[in-house]
Design an enzyme around this catalytic site. Structure first.
Site, PDB file in Angstrom:
ATOM      1  N   ASP A  25       0.789  -1.249   0.000  1.00 26.50           N
ATOM      2  CA  ASP A  25       0.000   0.000   0.000  1.00 26.50           C
ATOM      3  C   ASP A  25       0.819   1.297   0.000  1.00 26.50           C
ATOM      4  OD1 ASP A  25      -1.959  -1.894   0.193  1.00 26.50           O
ATOM      5  OD2 ASP A  25      -2.774  -1.214   2.099  1.00 26.50           O
ATOM      6  N   LYS A 130      -6.543  -4.865  -3.110  1.00 19.86           N
ATOM      7  CA  LYS A 130      -7.152  -5.545  -1.957  1.00 19.86           C
ATOM      8  C   LYS A 130      -8.213  -4.660  -1.310  1.00 19.86           C
ATOM      9  CE  LYS A 130      -3.426  -4.293   1.308  1.00 19.86           C
ATOM     10  NZ  LYS A 130      -4.184  -3.523   2.273  1.00 19.86           N
ATOM     11  N   CYS A 163      -2.017  -2.374   7.839  1.00 25.82           N
ATOM     12  CA  CYS A 163      -2.011  -3.310   6.701  1.00 25.82           C
ATOM     13  C   CYS A 163      -0.792  -4.215   6.675  1.00 25.82           C
ATOM     14  CB  CYS A 163      -2.175  -2.532   5.400  1.00 25.82           C
ATOM     15  SG  CYS A 163      -3.835  -1.838   5.237  1.00 25.82           S
TER      16      CYS A 163
HETATM   17  N1  TIU Z   1      -2.608   0.434   4.290  1.00 26.76           N
HETATM   18  C1  TIU Z   1      -3.097   0.695   5.496  1.00 26.76           C
HETATM   19  O1  TIU Z   1      -2.447   0.504   6.503  1.00 26.76           O
HETATM   20  N2  TIU Z   1      -4.381   1.237   5.538  1.00 26.76           N
HETATM   21  C2  TIU Z   1      -4.821   2.052   6.558  1.00 26.76           C
HETATM   22  O2  TIU Z   1      -5.958   2.487   6.564  1.00 26.76           O
HETATM   23  N3  TIU Z   1      -3.896   2.368   7.497  1.00 26.76           N
HETATM   24  C3  TIU Z   1      -4.024   3.234   8.540  1.00 26.76           C
HETATM   25  O3  TIU Z   1      -3.115   3.280   9.365  1.00 26.76           O
HETATM   26  N4  TIU Z   1      -5.092   4.007   8.633  1.00 26.76           N
END
Ligand code: TIU
Length: 233
Positions: A25, A130, A163
């Site tokens: 991500d 995802k 994530c």
């Molecule tokens: N990729 C991921 O960690 N998505 C989130 O929403 N992370 C947060 O820390 N908010």
């Protein structure tokens, strides 16, 4: 032939022919001002420190013939794959699909959903879209990895405790040997980053092991020869 990476709680032996790097991500929505992450009240500058080591690790893995896979958290434009509970976890006016400065929040195809330029996937590299926090939930990641004979998974990206952590736990439960380069991960909360990494390596490495980009790069140095390039990534 295996390579040994210095790590916590103990060095880890990886099989280069059965290793993949999974980058979680590294999206504009999380790392750039004006994205979803900032809209949640987070200081996105805290994530920037992991970009450079992550880029170095990606380059080294590519040079070693290790496949690099990327994930993006996001949803279908019609939001059919957003369950009400995920929406309920969002702040009012900052729901998934709402208009944001970089397009609709966490919607596939929008500018903010894309991966940051510095870490952009090379043509042919796998990008997993995802809908959840974990990369294994409702994706074909496990099938892709198993089909390619991957056993050892290096996991990095953002955010450490959300994530990345969810994915590490999912991978561990599925039988992958997980190694996390901590400097290639980032969090909006410094203490969560630190504790998140500690939680992985505690209790003898309950979910995996924690290391650095340099330790992996050093261990894989000169290992290109003898490595069978895998098709399919
Ligand atoms: N990729 C991921 O960690 N998505 C989130 O929403 N992370 C947060 O820390 N908010």
């Amino acid at each position: 032939m295996s390579v040994t990476v210095d790590a916590q709680p103990a060095p880890v032996a990886l099989d280069p022919a059965a290793t993949a790097l999974l980058v979680i991500d590294m999206q504009r929505d999380f790392l750039e001002p004006g994205g979803f992450g900032e809209s949640l009240g987070n200081d996105v500058s805290l994530l920037r420190a992991c970009v450079e080591p992550c880029g170095r690790l990606m380059q080294a893995m590519r040079a070693a013939g290790v496949p690099v896979l990327h994930t993006r958290e996001g949803h279908r434009p019609g939001l059919e794959d957003v369950h009400p509970e995920k929406q309920a976890r969002c702040a009012p006016g900052r729901k998934i699909g709402d208009a944001g400065p970089m397009g609709r929040i966490l919607v596939r195809g929008e500018a903010g959903h894309d991966i940051i330029e510095e870490l952009y996937p090379l043509p042919g590299e796998v990008v997993i879209d995802k809908p959840g926090k974990g990369a294994f939930f409702a994706t074909d990641l496990d099938l892709l990895l198993r089909s390619a004979g991957v056993r050892d998974l290096i996991v990095c990206g953002v955010t450490t405790e959300v994530c990345v952590h969810t994915t590490v736990r999912e991978a561990n439960d599925r039988g992958y040997r997980v190694l996390v380069p901590g400097d290639c991960c980032g969090s909006y909360f410094e203490e969560f980053h630190k504790v998140g990494l500690a939680m992985i390596s505690a209790q003898g490495g309950i979910f995996g092991a924690v290391t650095t980009a340099d330790a992996i790069i050093e261990a894989f140095g000169g290992k290109r020869d003898g490595h069978d390039d895998k098709e399919g990534f």
